[in-house]
Design a protein around this motif. Structure first.
Motif, short mmCIF file in Angstrom:
data_model
loop_
_atom_site.label_atom_id
_atom_site.label_comp_id
_atom_site.label_asym_id
_atom_site.label_seq_id
_atom_site.Cartn_x
_atom_site.Cartn_y
_atom_site.Cartn_z
N GLY A 46 18.44 41.93 20.25
CA GLY A 46 17.60 42.59 19.85
C GLY A 46 17.30 42.31 18.25
N GLY A 47 18.46 42.18 17.35
CA GLY A 47 18.47 42.18 16.00
C GLY A 47 18.11 43.53 15.38
N ARG A 48 17.55 43.42 14.23
CA ARG A 48 17.27 44.54 13.44
C ARG A 48 16.12 45.58 13.69
NH1 ARG A 48 19.57 43.99 7.43
NH2 ARG A 48 21.64 43.65 7.93
N ASN A 49 15.75 45.59 14.88
CA ASN A 49 14.57 46.55 15.36
C ASN A 49 15.14 47.89 14.96
OD1 ASN A 49 12.37 47.98 16.38
ND2 ASN A 49 12.27 46.39 18.07
N ARG A 50 14.13 48.66 14.54
CA ARG A 50 14.50 50.05 14.16
C ARG A 50 14.65 51.08 15.39
NH1 ARG A 50 10.28 51.58 9.77
NH2 ARG A 50 9.70 49.37 9.27
N LEU A 51 13.90 50.37 16.39
CA LEU A 51 13.91 51.29 17.65
C LEU A 51 15.10 51.09 18.37
CD1 LEU A 51 10.29 51.00 18.75
CD2 LEU A 51 11.27 52.73 17.47
N LEU A 52 15.99 50.22 18.10
CA LEU A 52 17.21 49.80 19.18
C LEU A 52 18.30 50.65 18.97
CD1 LEU A 52 16.85 45.89 19.36
CD2 LEU A 52 15.94 47.84 21.03
N PRO A 53 18.69 51.21 17.56
CA PRO A 53 19.75 51.75 17.50
C PRO A 53 19.52 53.50 18.19
CG PRO A 53 19.38 50.80 15.44
CD PRO A 53 18.34 50.75 16.34
N PRO A 54 18.47 54.10 18.22
CA PRO A 54 18.09 55.33 18.81
C PRO A 54 18.30 54.98 20.39
CG PRO A 54 16.78 55.30 16.88
CD PRO A 54 17.30 53.84 17.17
N LEU A 55 17.72 53.81 20.54
CA LEU A 55 17.68 53.56 22.24
C LEU A 55 19.06 53.34 22.74
CD1 LEU A 55 16.25 52.95 24.83
CD2 LEU A 55 16.43 50.22 24.16
N GLY A 56 20.04 52.72 21.74
CA GLY A 56 21.47 52.34 21.94
C GLY A 56 22.00 53.88 22.35
N ALA A 57 21.79 54.76 21.41
CA ALA A 57 22.65 56.06 21.37
C ALA A 57 21.98 56.87 22.70
CB ALA A 57 21.95 56.91 20.21
N LEU A 58 20.97 56.54 23.03
CA LEU A 58 20.31 57.27 24.40
C LEU A 58 21.06 56.72 25.62
CD1 LEU A 58 16.84 58.04 23.66
CD2 LEU A 58 18.56 59.61 23.52
N LEU A 59 21.02 55.45 25.54
CA LEU A 59 21.73 54.79 26.67
C LEU A 59 23.12 54.96 26.78
CD1 LEU A 59 19.67 51.44 26.92
CD2 LEU A 59 19.46 53.19 28.45
N ALA A 60 23.68 55.01 25.75
CA ALA A 60 25.10 55.32 25.74
C ALA A 60 25.58 56.71 26.12
CB ALA A 60 25.91 55.04 24.41
N ALA A 61 24.87 57.75 25.82
CA ALA A 61 24.69 58.98 26.75
C ALA A 61 24.42 59.03 28.00
CB ALA A 61 23.94 60.00 25.85
N ASP A 87 33.13 68.35 26.34
CA ASP A 87 32.09 67.40 26.99
C ASP A 87 30.94 67.12 25.80
OD1 ASP A 87 33.32 66.87 29.37
OD2 ASP A 87 32.26 68.49 30.19
N ALA A 88 30.64 68.32 25.29
CA ALA A 88 29.68 68.22 24.13
C ALA A 88 30.18 67.15 23.09
CB ALA A 88 29.36 69.41 23.33
N ALA A 89 31.43 67.19 22.81
CA ALA A 89 32.29 66.05 21.81
C ALA A 89 32.19 64.75 22.27
CB ALA A 89 33.51 66.62 21.60
N PHE A 90 32.28 64.70 23.47
CA PHE A 90 32.06 63.40 24.37
C PHE A 90 30.82 62.77 24.15
CE2 PHE A 90 35.89 64.83 27.06
CZ PHE A 90 36.56 64.57 26.36
N TYR A 91 29.81 63.84 24.39
CA TYR A 91 28.50 63.25 24.19
C TYR A 91 28.02 62.82 22.80
CZ TYR A 91 27.03 63.91 29.09
OH TYR A 91 26.95 63.84 30.34
N ALA A 92 28.69 63.78 21.86
CA ALA A 92 28.41 63.23 20.54
C ALA A 92 28.99 61.93 20.19
CB ALA A 92 28.75 64.44 19.55
N ILE A 93 30.33 61.61 20.59
CA ILE A 93 30.98 60.28 20.57
C ILE A 93 29.89 59.24 21.15
CG2 ILE A 93 32.72 58.95 21.05
CD1 ILE A 93 34.80 61.59 20.93
N ALA A 94 29.62 59.49 22.21
CA ALA A 94 28.69 58.44 22.95
C ALA A 94 27.42 58.06 21.96
CB ALA A 94 28.33 59.02 24.26
#
Length: 189
Positions: A110-125, A166-173
């Protein structure tokens, strides 16, 4: 006019010339069509057109990156949830693993698209949530589903099992998914 300079050898041997003064610069005498080198319109010698430049910026395949990261979220969540039940208490710290699985295709493709890091955070959670729900589904299935069914019983057990840790685990993710996606994209460029 110039006068000969008196010297020790006598008068100067230079020819006498009269000084010419112009109010306007004289037109230079040059052949027809001549353009001085370096001037606009001058022919360039030894010039060969360069081959078309190769694309130096890598192509961005954002749709493929998102599709692969969703697949990585599903696989990471299932792997997280299918770990042995006796290791469930120490498994929470592995929340960074699904974040890394999700961030890798997002950053590389995806490269340096501004939308991908927040999407990565949501998908990790989401991978962490899917892993916890899969673990609860396994427990409810092992104990035998109640009268309401397998999924409602698993959701009830998941809500009852939530702890402050679990909140800490979600924050880590979330943080891991965001930072790893951004870091992978920055290292690629």
């Amino acid at each position: 006019m110039t006068a000969p300079a008196p010297g020790t050898d006598g008068p100067s041997a230079r020819p006498r010339a009269t000084a010419q003064h112009y109010s306007v610069a004289p037109v230079p005498v040059s052949p027809e069509g001549y353009v001085a080198p370096g001037m606009p319109g001058a022919p360039v010698t030894g010039f060969e057109p360069a081959a078309p430049a190769r694309r130096t910026v890598p192509r961005r395949r954002t749709a493929l990156a998102v599709a692969l990261s969703v697949l990585a979220m599903l696989l990471g969540g299932l792997a997280y949830g299918c770990a042995p039940l006796r290791a469930a208490d120490s498994l929470g710290w592995l929340a960074i693993a699904p974040a890394g699985l999700v961030a890798l295709p997002l950053g590389l493709l995806g490269g340096r698209n501004r939308l991908l890091p927040p999407l990565g955070a949501l998908l990790a959670a989401g991978a962490l949530l899917l892993g916890q729900l899969t673990e609860q589904l396994r427990r409810v299935h092992a104990d035998g589903p109640g009268p309401r069914g397998l999924l409602p019983d698993a959701l009830t057990a998941w809500r009852a099992d939530l702890r402050l840790l679990d909140a800490a685990f979600y924050a880590i993710a979330l943080i891991g998914g965001f930072l790893l996606t951004r870091r992978t994209a920055a290292d690629r460029d």
